[in-house]
Scaffold this motif. Structure first.
Motif, PDB file in Angstrom:
ATOM      1  N   ALA A  42       0.754  -1.209   0.028  1.00 11.94           N
ATOM      2  CA  ALA A  42       0.018  -0.081   0.013  1.00 11.94           C
ATOM      3  C   ALA A  42       0.889   1.185  -0.121  1.00 11.94           C
ATOM      4  CB  ALA A  42      -0.908   0.025   1.348  1.00 11.94           C
ATOM      5  N   ALA A  43       1.869   1.415   0.469  1.00 12.14           N
ATOM      6  CA  ALA A  43       2.854   2.352   0.886  1.00 12.14           C
ATOM      7  C   ALA A  43       3.476   2.852  -0.523  1.00 12.14           C
ATOM      8  CB  ALA A  43       3.895   2.220   1.956  1.00 12.14           C
ATOM      9  N   SER A  46       0.949   4.114  -2.894  1.00 14.33           N
ATOM     10  CA  SER A  46       0.423   5.548  -2.517  1.00 14.33           C
ATOM     11  C   SER A  46       1.541   6.443  -3.112  1.00 14.33           C
ATOM     12  CB  SER A  46       0.280   5.581  -1.053  1.00 14.33           C
ATOM     13  OG  SER A  46       1.269   5.624  -0.387  1.00 14.33           O
ATOM     14  N   VAL A  47       2.507   6.068  -3.242  1.00 15.84           N
ATOM     15  CA  VAL A  47       3.645   6.955  -3.840  1.00 15.84           C
ATOM     16  C   VAL A  47       3.753   6.787  -5.430  1.00 15.84           C
ATOM     17  CG1 VAL A  47       4.576   7.608  -1.745  1.00 15.84           C
ATOM     18  CG2 VAL A  47       5.592   5.828  -2.952  1.00 15.84           C
ATOM     19  N   GLY A  48       3.122   5.849  -5.561  1.00 12.62           N
ATOM     20  CA  GLY A  48       3.453   5.135  -7.216  1.00 12.62           C
ATOM     21  C   GLY A  48       2.778   5.985  -8.256  1.00 12.62           C
ATOM     22  N   PRO A  49       3.048   5.550  -9.407  1.00 10.69           N
ATOM     23  CA  PRO A  49       2.593   6.273 -10.647  1.00 10.69           C
ATOM     24  C   PRO A  49       1.049   6.062 -11.022  1.00 10.69           C
ATOM     25  CG  PRO A  49       3.799   4.212 -11.193  1.00 10.69           C
ATOM     26  CD  PRO A  49       3.880   4.505  -9.900  1.00 10.69           C
ATOM     27  N   ILE A  55      -5.600   5.834  -5.237  1.00  8.46           N
ATOM     28  CA  ILE A  55      -7.169   6.074  -4.596  1.00  8.46           C
ATOM     29  C   ILE A  55      -7.525   5.007  -3.827  1.00  8.46           C
ATOM     30  CG2 ILE A  55      -9.480   6.556  -5.374  1.00  8.46           C
ATOM     31  CD1 ILE A  55      -8.560   8.116  -7.563  1.00  8.46           C
ATOM     32  N   ILE A  56      -7.228   3.777  -4.430  1.00  2.00           N
ATOM     33  CA  ILE A  56      -7.667   2.625  -3.698  1.00  2.00           C
ATOM     34  C   ILE A  56      -6.957   2.645  -2.242  1.00  2.00           C
ATOM     35  CG2 ILE A  56      -7.365   0.097  -3.728  1.00  2.00           C
ATOM     36  CD1 ILE A  56      -7.599  -0.056  -6.515  1.00  2.00           C
ATOM     37  N   VAL A  57      -5.701   3.036  -2.228  1.00  2.80           N
ATOM     38  CA  VAL A  57      -4.913   2.956  -0.856  1.00  2.80           C
ATOM     39  C   VAL A  57      -5.573   3.757   0.097  1.00  2.80           C
ATOM     40  CG1 VAL A  57      -2.914   3.356   0.096  1.00  2.80           C
ATOM     41  CG2 VAL A  57      -2.687   2.059  -1.687  1.00  2.80           C
TER      42      VAL A  57
END
Lengths: 219, 260, 216
Positions: A42-43, A46-49, A55-57
């Motif tokens: 999830a982390a 949440s900083v990925g492309p 949004i899901i995270v």
């Protein structure tokens, strides 16, 4: 007052309490392990492309942090059979706790990721490491050192939350204590000893954590 | 000053354009660096010199123009008339062909000096551990830090860390080494040891592209000095020409203020 | 779907009643807990050594014990030592003590984070200690403490579900009773879940508005 203290009854069943304590620790370890897996993914998401991923995270974290754990535990154990998923008490409890803790750990790991110096990541890319190699060999090791304190306190919180397993009759410490209480009516003794066991375990874990942090300080 | 042994063109930058949001940072840069040549880029901050360097090793994207390294156009490919950034795997392979030394060293804090140098060898060049260890030890010896190879970056001085960073970049056997203000973050007494290391690399025939504001050093070690101003190359030539007989007013002004 | 809606309509009073009890428990606990926490926090910073130690022991024991154990202990111990309380009151006692310990720590941290220079400045213009607390330290400390305080409120709403274990008729227990009658387990737990989410998100939104108003 009319209440005389008699600890002997509790000492007689002390081994049951210890057994329950051990079970609680085991449940916490499994939950934190699975929860960490969820939290790490999830982390990174949440900083990925991927915008959908982010949004899901966000949704997952918002929902899990605002739902009472007991509701999640009861849904997993009593509700899932309704759609055909039948888990035993231990599986469903560990799963619930892992799902719940994953949301908190996602925040912990995300903060840890942001704390990895950008220049070090660039240096890894500059020698030709791919994004995956950089994540595995450079980002995650540094991040784990930085999140150690937060990870430790989350684990202590999870250990206390294992008391909720008593609600679905998992024989951990709180369940054992209630059993002794109901059978012996030694209320004050039972609960003071139980509380002491929880507090003592938390203090020991916290002390071990501090030693670990001294050996592996933050970058 | 080292005698020019100009080999074939190794790096060709043609018409490089880049903007950050609305600001155009590189306004059409043309530069060729030959094999075994040492080129220094000087200029005030905001002139685009660091951005240029970071485009060469693909840490930054660029919007127009071409960068050709040893005959291969890097960073992008043109398909059906449209320009696409290459996928990560290919970019990583291309990055391995250049080495970079950063102003802030950027050593991996969780690895010893030895392992810092070994990481690229094992993961990118896919060497066996033992082979990588020997090569890493050799390079650390080459920069004078064989004794400190088991130390962590936090246990080394700034100058030592930067020398490890140089070893890390060079162990990868890159075609070209980029040095981005490598002494700017160092205490004055540590600057010399790093400059000496860079000079020895130049003496051995490495191809270097250096961004610096150590004018004396640029003069001493370079075959050619390039002056950048406002996103373009304003003037370039042999060190003696640039520093003693600046042709443009802008360069003269820059050198005047630098000397102060 | 029709059956669910019909059941939902039939259960509306029970659900509403459950929500009210949950909110009553959480709100009362946070009011009592805030007062308790303020006193304990200040004692931890400024109190006499003996008081500091006692407060420290109280805080560490309560924080090291799971809330469920606190609730069960309050439920069983109070009648045994002669305190006549119903389940709701016993649960409230446990939640208030829990909240007091947590807020005590938060207040302590917030007060200690106010730079010492502030207190010195207050003294230098002749303010007495209570005046410094009231006009200089606490306004800054409580502003700092606002986000964790709102968080504790959310935790209390979540902890109110544990009162179901001692038979208090809050939302979760009501949900279990409803499900016991109509076996629509997932549906009604989902309803309860959504209600808890709404309540907590509402608290967080109120908290954010309060923070915006209080920060210059």
């Amino acid at each position: 007052m009319g209440y005389t203290l008699n600890f002997a009854v509790v000492w007689a069943d002390f081994h049951n309490l210890l057994w329950g304590l051990g079970l609680g620790l085991v449940l916490a370890v499994f939950a934190v392990a699975i929860g960490s897996g969820i939290g790490l993914i999830a982390a990174f998401a949440s900083v990925g492309p991927s915008r959908a991923g982010r949004i899901i995270v966000r949704l997952y974290v918002s929902i899990m942090r605002n739902l009472p754990i007991l509701v999640i535990v009861l849904v997993a154990y009593f509700g899932l059979p309704q759609i055909g998923i039948r888990l035993n008490k231990f599986e469903s409890f560990v799963g619930s706790l892992a799902l719940y803790s994953g949301a908190y750990l996602a925040e912990v790991f995300r903060a840890g990721l942001m704390g990895v110096p950008r220049g070090v990541v660039e240096a890894a890319r500059a020698i030709g490491l791919t994004r995956l190699q950089t994540s595995l060999s450079v980002v995650v090791p540094i991040m784990l050192r930085n999140v150690l304190p937060a990870l430790g306190s989350t684990f202590i919180g999870l250990f206390k939350d294992t008391s909720l397993a008593a609600a679905i009759a998992v024989p951990e410490l709180t369940y054992q204590a209630r059993k002794i209480n109901v059978e012996s009516f030694r209320v004050v003794e039972t609960w003071t000893v139980t509380s002491a066991l929880y507090v003592g375990t938390c203090l020991i874990i916290a002390a071990a954590l501090r030693r670990l942090e001294r050996r592996y300080p933050k970058f | 000053m080292t005698e020019p042994l100009a080999g074939r063109p190794l790096l060709q930058i043609r018409g490089l354009h880049k903007h950050f949001k609305e600001i155009e940072v590189l306004k059409g840069v043309d530069l060729t660096v030959h094999e075994r040549e040492v080129v220094s880029i000087i200029g005030s901050s905001g002139s685009g010199k660091t951005t240029l360097l970071r485009c060469v090793n693909l840490l930054e994207e660029f919007d127009g123009g071409e960068i050709v390294l040893d005959g291969e156009s890097i960073g992008y490919r043109v398909r059906r008339g449209r320009r696409h950034r290459l996928p990560d795997r290919l970019l990583s392979r291309q990055r391995a062909m250049t080495g970079m030394v950063f102003q802030n060293f950027n050593l991996f804090p969780h690895l010893t000096a030895l392992r810092n140098v070994m990481l690229g060898l094992t993961k990118v060049r896919r060497m066996q551990r033992d082979e990588a260890r020997v090569l890493a030890q050799t390079w650390l010896g080459r920069v004078g830090l064989a004794q400190r190879m088991e130390s962590y970056p936090s246990q080394l001085s700034g100058g030592q860390q930067q020398r490890v960073a140089i070893a890390r970049a060079l162990a990868m056997n890159p075609k070209l080494v980029l040095l981005d203000e490598v002494t700017s973050a160092l205490d004055p007494e540590l600057v010399q040891e790093v400059l000496a290391t860079v000079k020895s690399l130049a003496d051995e025939g490495a191809t270097l592209l250096i961004v610096t504001h150590e004018m004396g050093f640029a003069r001493q070690v370079s075959h050619r000095v390039v002056f950048m101003d406002k996103g373009q190359i304003a003037e370039q030539g042999a060190p003696a020409e640039i520093f003693e007989r600046p042709a443009s007013a802008r360069l003269a002004e820059f050198l005047g203020s630098a000397r102060r | 779907m029709d059956r669910f809606l019909a059941q939902l309509w039939m259960a509306r009073d029970a659900i509403a009643g459950g929500v009210l009890i949950s909110m009553e428990a959480a709100l009362t606990a946070i009011v009592i807990g805030s007062l308790l926490g303020l006193v304990i926090g200040l004692l931890l910073v400024y109190g006499h050594v003996v008081l500091r130690v006692l407060c420290r022991i109280y805080v560490d024991i309560i924080r090291g014990t799971p809330v469920l154990v606190l609730i069960l202990a309050a439920f069983y111990i109070t009648p045994a030592v002669g305190l006549q309380m119903d389940a709701f009151q016993a649960g409230l006692l446990a939640l208030s003590l829990f909240c007091g310990a947590h807020l005590g720590e938060i207040v302590r941290g917030a007060v200690q984070s106010v730079p010492h220079g502030q207190t010195e400045a207050g003294r230098s213009i002749g303010l007495t200690f209570p005046q410094i607390l009231a006009y200089v330290v606490l306004p800054q400390a409580l502003r700092q403490a606002l986000p964790p305080w709102v968080n504790t409120g959310v935790e209390l709403v979540k902890a109110s579900t544990l009162l179901s274990v001692i038979g208090v008729g809050e939302l979760l227990l009501k949900t279990q009773e409803i499900v016991g009658r109509n076996f629509m387990t997932l549906e009604f737990y989902a309803v309860a879940g959504v209600l808890y989410l709404l309540i907590n998100l509402g608290i967080e939104t109120l908290g954010r508005n309060l923070e915006a108003r209080v920060r210059p």
